[in-house]
Enzyme design. Sequence first.
Site, PDB file in Angstrom:
ATOM      1  N   LYS A   1      17.865 111.513  48.454  1.00  0.00           N
ATOM      2  CA  LYS A   1      17.274 110.828  49.979  1.00  0.00           C
ATOM      3  C   LYS A   1      15.867 110.282  49.929  1.00  0.00           C
ATOM      4  CE  LYS A   1      14.799 113.062  51.836  1.00  0.00           C
ATOM      5  NZ  LYS A   1      13.824 113.987  52.605  1.00  0.00           N
TER       6      LYS A   1
ATOM      7  N   ASP B   1      18.355 117.887  57.441  1.00  0.00           N
ATOM      8  CA  ASP B   1      18.717 116.772  56.620  1.00  0.00           C
ATOM      9  C   ASP B   1      20.057 116.570  55.855  1.00  0.00           C
ATOM     10  OD1 ASP B   1      16.137 115.842  56.760  1.00  0.00           O
ATOM     11  OD2 ASP B   1      15.512 116.433  54.717  1.00  0.00           O
TER      12      ASP B   1
END
EC number: 2.7.1.148
Length: 282
Positions: free
Chosen positions: A11, A139
Amino acid sequence: MPKLTEIAYAKINLALHVRGKMPNGYHALETIFAFAKDGDILQAEANDTEDNLTITGPFSEGLEANKDNLVLRAVTALRQACPNKIPAGFSIILDKRLPVAAGIGGGSADAAAMLRMIGQHYQIPHELILSLANSLGADVPACVDSCLVRGEGVGEKLTQIGDRSLEEKPLLLVNPRVSCSTPMIFKNWDGVDRGALDSDGSILGAARSGRNDLEPPARKILPIIGEVVEWLQQQKGVSFSRMSGSGATCFALFDEIEDRDTAYKKLNIDHPEWWALSSLLR
């Protein structure tokens, strides 16, 4: 059941604006999530007994393969939600290729990859997968689909981005082999709201005009992060660079693959002690 394999994509926060503190004590964020084509590798094979996790790879040291590991928590959450669909156990191998506590997803990406892999194989509704992801961490929902999205709240309120201009964008990730404590970085944020993410124009323009509000406190605690960003900014063909998440990994986007490859080779000469990943955006 055949052995399943899935990538836990790294990410990247192209921009990360901290807008304030919410009543529940968490910070209100605005961010642009992007993902590399590379990451940790997960493999899983069903068994008739119980879940077991083996962690291998260059960044496996110090990681616990117990029930608190997010990968096992993801499997447990799936089984509790769909007891008649999910087998009694899985033998899981996590090849940990990305640095830990590095601002690029880590355990969140691993948990999301597990949800995605098992969910797709056993045809679990996507809405349920996202709901379970939300229960595992801020997340994790973004990491489930691992595509370009805007995040708000603590990062869990997602808005799809139609602009596909960043797909296949050459990317270089660099970590000076230091870990960052996310709570410590947030604790040292100065509390100033410096404004919203730009919502007009291209996503690259919005990212470039944005910022990472956690970068100044991270650089204060770990000055080497500044060295990494400055090194990246000096390379030929860099579109822009900054720190991702709460650090310490930094990224640079390039206009041309050749320039990224040149920078990667140069990094291995200038700073062979740093970790780097040469990849593309998804």
